[in-house]
Write a protein that holds these residues in place. Sequence first.
Motif, PDB file in Angstrom:
ATOM      1  N   GLY A   3       0.917  -1.273   0.082  1.00 39.98           N
ATOM      2  CA  GLY A   3      -0.008   0.035  -0.180  1.00 39.98           C
ATOM      3  C   GLY A   3       0.587   1.365   0.090  1.00 39.98           C
ATOM      4  N   GLU A   4       0.203   2.388  -0.232  1.00 38.13           N
ATOM      5  CA  GLU A   4       0.804   3.755  -0.191  1.00 38.13           C
ATOM      6  C   GLU A   4       0.127   4.623   0.972  1.00 38.13           C
ATOM      7  OE1 GLU A   4       3.323   4.527  -1.990  1.00 38.13           O
ATOM      8  OE2 GLU A   4       3.423   2.872  -3.496  1.00 38.13           O
ATOM      9  N   THR A   5      -0.253   4.025   1.963  1.00 38.91           N
ATOM     10  CA  THR A   5      -0.790   4.902   3.247  1.00 38.91           C
ATOM     11  C   THR A   5       0.126   6.027   3.372  1.00 38.91           C
ATOM     12  OG1 THR A   5      -2.005   3.009   4.061  1.00 38.91           O
ATOM     13  CG2 THR A   5      -1.814   4.902   5.420  1.00 38.91           C
ATOM     14  N   GLY A   6       1.410   5.620   3.534  1.00 36.08           N
ATOM     15  CA  GLY A   6       2.204   6.838   4.047  1.00 36.08           C
ATOM     16  C   GLY A   6       2.382   8.070   3.036  1.00 36.08           C
ATOM     17  N   ARG A   7       2.118   7.579   1.610  1.00 36.40           N
ATOM     18  CA  ARG A   7       2.285   8.734   0.739  1.00 36.40           C
ATOM     19  C   ARG A   7       0.925   9.662   0.715  1.00 36.40           C
ATOM     20  NH1 ARG A   7       5.360   8.740  -3.939  1.00 36.40           N
ATOM     21  NH2 ARG A   7       5.750   6.397  -3.457  1.00 36.40           N
ATOM     22  N   VAL A   8      -0.288   8.862   1.083  1.00 33.59           N
ATOM     23  CA  VAL A   8      -1.492   9.700   1.141  1.00 33.59           C
ATOM     24  C   VAL A   8      -1.258  10.721   2.490  1.00 33.59           C
ATOM     25  CG1 VAL A   8      -3.936   9.610   1.570  1.00 33.59           C
ATOM     26  CG2 VAL A   8      -2.917   7.900   0.057  1.00 33.59           C
ATOM     27  N   LEU A   9      -0.849   9.993   3.393  1.00 31.90           N
ATOM     28  CA  LEU A   9      -0.647  10.928   4.800  1.00 31.90           C
ATOM     29  C   LEU A   9       0.253  12.062   4.629  1.00 31.90           C
ATOM     30  CD1 LEU A   9      -0.143   8.244   7.216  1.00 31.90           C
ATOM     31  CD2 LEU A   9      -2.063   9.714   7.443  1.00 31.90           C
ATOM     32  N   SER A  10       1.330  11.889   3.655  1.00 37.52           N
ATOM     33  CA  SER A  10       2.259  12.942   3.362  1.00 37.52           C
ATOM     34  C   SER A  10       1.493  14.096   2.559  1.00 37.52           C
ATOM     35  CB  SER A  10       3.326  12.668   2.499  1.00 37.52           C
ATOM     36  OG  SER A  10       4.140  13.593   2.299  1.00 37.52           O
ATOM     37  N   VAL A  11       0.809  13.791   1.492  1.00 35.54           N
ATOM     38  CA  VAL A  11      -0.143  14.514   0.804  1.00 35.54           C
ATOM     39  C   VAL A  11      -1.047  15.302   1.594  1.00 35.54           C
ATOM     40  CG1 VAL A  11      -1.335  14.972  -1.384  1.00 35.54           C
ATOM     41  CG2 VAL A  11       0.564  13.414  -1.368  1.00 35.54           C
ATOM     42  N   ALA A  12      -1.801  14.642   2.479  1.00 37.27           N
ATOM     43  CA  ALA A  12      -2.713  15.292   3.248  1.00 37.27           C
ATOM     44  C   ALA A  12      -2.145  16.419   4.099  1.00 37.27           C
ATOM     45  CB  ALA A  12      -3.398  14.131   3.912  1.00 37.27           C
ATOM     46  N   ALA A  13      -1.056  15.967   4.883  1.00 33.14           N
ATOM     47  CA  ALA A  13      -0.217  16.846   5.664  1.00 33.14           C
ATOM     48  C   ALA A  13       0.242  18.032   4.796  1.00 33.14           C
ATOM     49  CB  ALA A  13       0.796  16.234   6.486  1.00 33.14           C
ATOM     50  N   GLU A  14       0.533  18.115   3.768  1.00 37.20           N
ATOM     51  CA  GLU A  14       0.952  19.226   2.791  1.00 37.20           C
ATOM     52  C   GLU A  14      -0.238  20.171   2.543  1.00 37.20           C
ATOM     53  OE1 GLU A  14       2.658  17.749  -0.648  1.00 37.20           O
ATOM     54  OE2 GLU A  14       4.660  16.764   0.248  1.00 37.20           O
ATOM     55  N   ALA A  15      -1.259  19.591   2.609  1.00 41.19           N
ATOM     56  CA  ALA A  15      -2.585  20.289   2.152  1.00 41.19           C
ATOM     57  C   ALA A  15      -3.047  20.692   3.483  1.00 41.19           C
ATOM     58  CB  ALA A  15      -3.637  19.375   1.580  1.00 41.19           C
ATOM     59  N   GLY A  16      -2.584  20.549   4.586  1.00 40.46           N
ATOM     60  CA  GLY A  16      -2.908  21.290   5.862  1.00 40.46           C
ATOM     61  C   GLY A  16      -4.379  20.400   6.344  1.00 40.46           C
ATOM     62  N   LEU A  17      -4.629  19.321   6.168  1.00 38.30           N
ATOM     63  CA  LEU A  17      -5.759  18.657   6.348  1.00 38.30           C
ATOM     64  C   LEU A  17      -5.724  18.397   7.990  1.00 38.30           C
ATOM     65  CD1 LEU A  17      -6.669  16.250   3.607  1.00 38.30           C
ATOM     66  CD2 LEU A  17      -7.153  18.448   3.747  1.00 38.30           C
ATOM     67  N   SER A  18      -7.056  18.489   8.567  1.00 38.39           N
ATOM     68  CA  SER A  18      -6.918  18.139  10.056  1.00 38.39           C
ATOM     69  C   SER A  18      -7.074  16.499  10.084  1.00 38.39           C
ATOM     70  CB  SER A  18      -8.278  18.579  10.556  1.00 38.39           C
ATOM     71  OG  SER A  18      -9.371  18.146  10.069  1.00 38.39           O
ATOM     72  N   ALA A  19      -7.058  16.042  11.368  1.00 33.96           N
ATOM     73  CA  ALA A  19      -6.964  14.534  11.546  1.00 33.96           C
ATOM     74  C   ALA A  19      -8.476  14.098  11.058  1.00 33.96           C
ATOM     75  CB  ALA A  19      -6.760  14.345  13.052  1.00 33.96           C
ATOM     76  N   PRO A  20      -9.470  14.573  11.378  1.00 35.50           N
ATOM     77  CA  PRO A  20     -10.662  13.820  10.930  1.00 35.50           C
ATOM     78  C   PRO A  20     -10.714  14.077   9.364  1.00 35.50           C
ATOM     79  CG  PRO A  20     -11.129  15.446  12.894  1.00 35.50           C
ATOM     80  CD  PRO A  20      -9.771  15.698  12.381  1.00 35.50           C
ATOM     81  N   GLN A  21     -10.373  15.141   8.776  1.00 34.22           N
ATOM     82  CA  GLN A  21     -10.325  15.036   7.222  1.00 34.22           C
ATOM     83  C   GLN A  21      -9.359  14.046   6.778  1.00 34.22           C
ATOM     84  OE1 GLN A  21      -9.442  19.293   6.783  1.00 34.22           O
ATOM     85  NE2 GLN A  21     -11.415  19.935   6.683  1.00 34.22           N
ATOM     86  N   THR A  22      -8.333  13.930   7.259  1.00 30.86           N
ATOM     87  CA  THR A  22      -7.207  12.960   6.678  1.00 30.86           C
ATOM     88  C   THR A  22      -7.818  11.496   7.016  1.00 30.86           C
ATOM     89  OG1 THR A  22      -5.462  14.316   7.251  1.00 30.86           O
ATOM     90  CG2 THR A  22      -4.911  12.083   7.115  1.00 30.86           C
ATOM     91  N   ALA A  23      -8.556  11.572   8.060  1.00 28.64           N
ATOM     92  CA  ALA A  23      -9.125  10.002   8.285  1.00 28.64           C
ATOM     93  C   ALA A  23     -10.198   9.933   7.399  1.00 28.64           C
ATOM     94  CB  ALA A  23      -9.815   9.974   9.676  1.00 28.64           C
ATOM     95  N   TYR A  24     -11.126  10.729   6.946  1.00 25.64           N
ATOM     96  CA  TYR A  24     -11.913  10.363   6.035  1.00 25.64           C
ATOM     97  C   TYR A  24     -11.464  10.180   4.390  1.00 25.64           C
ATOM     98  CZ  TYR A  24     -16.248   9.670   3.662  1.00 25.64           C
ATOM     99  OH  TYR A  24     -17.259   8.979   2.832  1.00 25.64           O
ATOM    100  N   VAL A  25     -10.319  10.959   4.178  1.00 26.02           N
ATOM    101  CA  VAL A  25      -9.707  10.571   3.030  1.00 26.02           C
ATOM    102  C   VAL A  25      -9.107   9.343   2.980  1.00 26.02           C
ATOM    103  CG1 VAL A  25      -7.446  11.450   1.549  1.00 26.02           C
ATOM    104  CG2 VAL A  25      -9.047  13.070   2.374  1.00 26.02           C
ATOM    105  N   LEU A  26      -8.307   8.996   3.928  1.00 31.20           N
ATOM    106  CA  LEU A  26      -7.896   7.426   4.075  1.00 31.20           C
ATOM    107  C   LEU A  26      -8.832   6.436   3.912  1.00 31.20           C
ATOM    108  CD1 LEU A  26      -5.073   8.193   6.891  1.00 31.20           C
ATOM    109  CD2 LEU A  26      -4.749   7.418   4.538  1.00 31.20           C
ATOM    110  N   ALA A  27      -9.965   6.662   4.420  1.00 25.73           N
ATOM    111  CA  ALA A  27     -11.186   5.692   4.614  1.00 25.73           C
ATOM    112  C   ALA A  27     -11.718   5.418   3.119  1.00 25.73           C
ATOM    113  CB  ALA A  27     -12.408   5.959   5.479  1.00 25.73           C
TER     114      ALA A  27
END
Length: 233
Positions: A3-27
């Motif tokens: 998987g590429e979970t770490g890559r999605v986490l990195s892009v979400a962090a760059e975009a300034g997403l909150s933990a709940p927003q990041t959680a929904y993107v990952l889901a």
Amino acid sequence: TRGETGRVLSVAAEAGLSAPQTAYVLATACWETAGTMRPVREAFYLGARAGAYRDGLRYAPWYGRGFVQLTWRANYLRAGEALGVDLLADPDRALEPDIAARVLVRGMTEGWFTGRRLGQFISAGGSDFTEARRIVNGLDCADRIAALADDYEAALTPLDIALLRRGMQGAPVARLQRALARGLGQALTDDGRFGALTEAALRAFQRARGLTEDGIAGPLSWAMLITEEEIPE
């Protein structure tokens, strides 16, 4: 690694997403890729029949690709222009992990897919993980994806479940052991006791995923472990 979970986490962090927003993107990515957390082609689950199926689609060759299915020529054009990539000439570039992660995050935050945006459903004022499915596809499987988002949010938030270490016991430890067994492809007793064997397995998992090898199931470890769990059909 799986998987590429770490890559999605990195892009979400760059975009300034909150933990709940990041959680929904990952889901969303986890669900749309059938738990693989890899960019996929539409109908990949059909195996040998997938090619013929895709060729018959009205929007071929711009069928679904990525962590979330990007479809139709106009959408490939829009995404390509936004990212500075010619996705019309080579739509398979939407399968490149970095591009797929950026389509996922920007598409959900900017409303590329249905006109609905992440911030409309998940903000400082609260989160509606069920209605958030409208960002991608109406309310299709909304409750199941919301449940995944709940798990990801727990993993990304400093809750008890996100801070498991040697010496702890209970159901969260058993869950950790089951996820580790699947992620490593090896037997591990899910007795709910975080001992030497569980710590060694967690360190091996962290090492394989490029995480800090500290033997503690923290937020990043849990975010990757969740994708090793069974995804309901």
